[in-house]
Write an enzyme that holds these catalytic residues in place. Sequence first.
Site, mmCIF file in Angstrom:
data_model
loop_
_atom_site.group_PDB
_atom_site.id
_atom_site.type_symbol
_atom_site.label_atom_id
_atom_site.label_comp_id
_atom_site.label_asym_id
_atom_site.label_seq_id
_atom_site.Cartn_x
_atom_site.Cartn_y
_atom_site.Cartn_z
ATOM 1 N N ILE A 1 3.116 -10.744 5.870
ATOM 2 C CA ILE A 1 3.297 -10.775 4.358
ATOM 3 C C ILE A 1 4.352 -9.036 5.134
ATOM 4 O O ILE A 1 3.775 -7.996 4.818
ATOM 5 C CB ILE A 1 2.512 -11.381 3.822
ATOM 6 C CG1 ILE A 1 1.894 -12.138 3.146
ATOM 7 C CG2 ILE A 1 4.082 -10.882 1.925
ATOM 8 C CD1 ILE A 1 0.926 -12.291 1.774
ATOM 9 N N THR B 1 -3.118 -5.470 4.741
ATOM 10 C CA THR B 1 -1.851 -4.057 5.210
ATOM 11 C C THR B 1 -2.576 -3.341 5.462
ATOM 12 O O THR B 1 -2.887 -1.840 4.887
ATOM 13 C CB THR B 1 -1.528 -3.941 3.480
ATOM 14 O OG1 THR B 1 -1.035 -5.008 3.509
ATOM 15 C CG2 THR B 1 -0.353 -3.323 3.575
ATOM 16 N N SER C 1 7.980 -6.488 3.505
ATOM 17 C CA SER C 1 9.617 -6.227 3.129
ATOM 18 C C SER C 1 10.355 -6.036 3.791
ATOM 19 O O SER C 1 11.229 -6.317 3.335
ATOM 20 C CB SER C 1 8.941 -4.605 2.085
ATOM 21 O OG SER C 1 7.932 -3.970 3.350
ATOM 22 N N GLY D 1 0.379 -7.295 6.992
ATOM 23 C CA GLY D 1 0.930 -6.327 5.995
ATOM 24 C C GLY D 1 1.742 -5.317 6.905
ATOM 25 O O GLY D 1 2.286 -4.094 6.415
ATOM 26 N N SER E 1 4.025 -4.601 -3.741
ATOM 27 C CA SER E 1 4.246 -3.396 -3.381
ATOM 28 C C SER E 1 6.301 -3.745 -3.401
ATOM 29 O O SER E 1 6.136 -2.768 -3.897
ATOM 30 C CB SER E 1 3.718 -2.809 -2.552
ATOM 31 O OG SER E 1 2.081 -2.697 -2.747
ATOM 32 N N THR E 2 6.381 -4.107 -2.784
ATOM 33 C CA THR E 2 7.972 -3.952 -2.135
ATOM 34 C C THR E 2 8.801 -4.611 -3.797
ATOM 35 O O THR E 2 10.110 -4.272 -4.009
ATOM 36 C CB THR E 2 8.195 -5.161 -1.151
ATOM 37 O OG1 THR E 2 6.884 -4.643 -0.320
ATOM 38 C CG2 THR E 2 9.446 -4.662 -0.663
ATOM 39 N N ASP F 1 4.149 -4.970 8.643
ATOM 40 C CA ASP F 1 5.410 -5.198 9.622
ATOM 41 C C ASP F 1 5.770 -4.451 11.754
ATOM 42 O O ASP F 1 6.169 -5.664 12.232
ATOM 43 C CB ASP F 1 7.114 -4.647 8.959
ATOM 44 C CG ASP F 1 6.424 -5.281 7.558
ATOM 45 O OD1 ASP F 1 5.578 -6.343 7.153
ATOM 46 O OD2 ASP F 1 7.740 -5.303 6.349
ATOM 47 N N GLU F 2 5.298 -3.726 11.827
ATOM 48 C CA GLU F 2 5.865 -2.588 12.764
ATOM 49 C C GLU F 2 4.540 -3.137 13.744
ATOM 50 O O GLU F 2 5.187 -3.332 15.301
ATOM 51 C CB GLU F 2 5.797 -1.298 13.077
ATOM 52 C CG GLU F 2 6.290 -0.184 11.898
ATOM 53 C CD GLU F 2 5.718 -0.740 10.477
ATOM 54 O OE1 GLU F 2 5.018 -1.492 9.983
ATOM 55 O OE2 GLU F 2 5.871 0.325 10.136
ATOM 56 N N LYS G 1 -4.480 -10.849 2.407
ATOM 57 C CA LYS G 1 -3.120 -9.915 2.885
ATOM 58 C C LYS G 1 -3.544 -9.098 3.620
ATOM 59 O O LYS G 1 -4.006 -8.216 2.430
ATOM 60 C CB LYS G 1 -2.456 -9.689 1.855
ATOM 61 C CG LYS G 1 -1.003 -8.833 2.409
ATOM 62 C CD LYS G 1 -0.099 -9.228 1.260
ATOM 63 C CE LYS G 1 0.426 -7.979 0.418
ATOM 64 N NZ LYS G 1 1.412 -7.340 0.985
ATOM 65 N N TYR H 1 -5.661 -8.636 -1.587
ATOM 66 C CA TYR H 1 -4.767 -8.132 -1.161
ATOM 67 C C TYR H 1 -5.397 -6.902 -0.519
ATOM 68 O O TYR H 1 -5.137 -5.923 -1.696
ATOM 69 C CB TYR H 1 -3.416 -7.761 -2.312
ATOM 70 C CG TYR H 1 -2.080 -6.786 -1.901
ATOM 71 C CD1 TYR H 1 -1.949 -6.307 -0.590
ATOM 72 C CD2 TYR H 1 -1.502 -6.266 -3.128
ATOM 73 C CE1 TYR H 1 -1.092 -5.281 -0.858
ATOM 74 C CE2 TYR H 1 -0.036 -5.416 -2.478
ATOM 75 C CZ TYR H 1 -0.320 -4.776 -1.414
ATOM 76 O OH TYR H 1 1.078 -3.953 -0.906
HETATM 77 C C1 NAY Z 1 4.111 -5.645 -0.625
HETATM 78 O O1 NAY Z 1 3.046 -5.952 -1.372
HETATM 79 O O2 NAY Z 1 4.769 -5.888 -0.642
HETATM 80 C C2 NAY Z 1 3.629 -5.215 0.528
HETATM 81 O O3 NAY Z 1 1.807 -4.810 0.744
HETATM 82 C C3 NAY Z 1 4.231 -5.361 1.858
HETATM 83 C C4 NAY Z 1 3.934 -4.764 3.097
HETATM 84 C C5 NAY Z 1 5.094 -3.656 2.936
HETATM 85 N N1 NAY Z 1 3.695 -2.297 2.913
HETATM 86 C C6 NAY Z 1 3.941 -1.379 1.566
HETATM 87 C C7 NAY Z 1 2.796 -0.342 1.474
HETATM 88 O O4 NAY Z 1 4.844 -1.884 0.957
HETATM 89 O O5 NAY Z 1 6.275 -4.234 4.796
HETATM 90 C C8 NAY Z 1 5.303 -3.517 4.715
HETATM 91 C C9 NAY Z 1 5.697 -2.068 4.909
HETATM 92 O O6 NAY Z 1 6.784 -1.449 4.209
HETATM 93 C C10 NAY Z 1 6.637 -2.091 6.089
HETATM 94 O O7 NAY Z 1 4.940 -2.287 7.684
HETATM 95 C C11 NAY Z 1 7.370 -0.289 6.939
HETATM 96 O O8 NAY Z 1 6.485 -0.168 6.788
#
Ligand code: NAY
Length: 289
Positions: free
Chosen positions: A202, A163, A204, A185, A44-45, A187-188, A161, A133
């Site tokens: 994992i 999330t 962003s 997934g 997603s990132t 980060d918080e 993964k 995922y």
């Molecule tokens: C991806 O595929 O890039 C991810 O899922 C990374 C995980 C991130 N979730 C999304 C939906 O992008 O890192 C998290 C998220 O950005 C972080 O927790 C901030 O809310």
Amino acid sequence: MKGIITALITPFNEDGTINEEGLREVVRYNLDVMKVNGLYVGGSTSESFLMDEESKRQLFKIVKDEIDVDTKLIAQIGALNIEEAVRLGKEAKELGYDALSAITPYYYKFSFQEIKAYYKRLTDDTDHPMIIYSNPAFTGAQFSVEDYGELLALPNVIGVKYTDTDLAKLGNLKESHPEKVFFSGADEMLLPFAISGADGAIGSTYNLLGEDARTIYEAVQKSDLETARRVQSHMNKVIDFLLEGGVYSSIKYVFKQKGIDAGYMKFPFRELTDEEKKNADNILEIIEK
Ligand code: NAY
């Protein structure tokens, strides 16, 4: 496969093509400064669901070309079109990616049996380690522990993964499948997930906060919860700011402030407004505190 893995951002040119120089700089920053254990490419990132097939292929190639031997690489190849996903999976395997990952098929409300059939075909045809995922907030696909068990039993599926924010479910999953790998997934919530049995994470925000994430993860391994709590709290202050203007565009903006050309967003994502940039100007200061 364990530890802190950055969900890599993709720097784009204004016309939506990949900014190769910028991408290489971002990869180097992750490896040399953040010192993360691996990269999750095409998630997603990476704005991958907005990219055409050729650009995804180019992304996998450039990243592979830039990394060091000991960096773990995961290619997210999930696409609604199964033939495209298989082609990308075979290509990533040939390039030497350690594992593949695929988002659960989305948009249509697929039944669990259809989703399972999708992974069966993908894993049979690519014959390479696969990490499911799961991102229910984005895809709507919610699985029970038993559903996950069926997916994990497919040949080549090595983990998930995850999330999602259901810590109890993650704990149950790790207990029933200790030999599989589970990545947080959110980060918080790295600290509670690491305590609940996640093998790694994992995310962003690790593009900018990879060092903090490693500290939390390692502190939990050593049962140093005091350090883990302090660093998670610091990380969450930064994440609050990143979320205000949109996490991916804010990460790119902060990279630019650091002199790294993280490029543009892929349309229809937009850049930060001037107001949001003012807010994001605080991020660098908080990161470095
Ligand atoms: C991806 O595929 O890039 C991810 O899922 C990374 C995980 C991130 N979730 C999304 C939906 O992008 O890192 C998290 C998220 O950005 C972080 O927790 C901030 O809310």
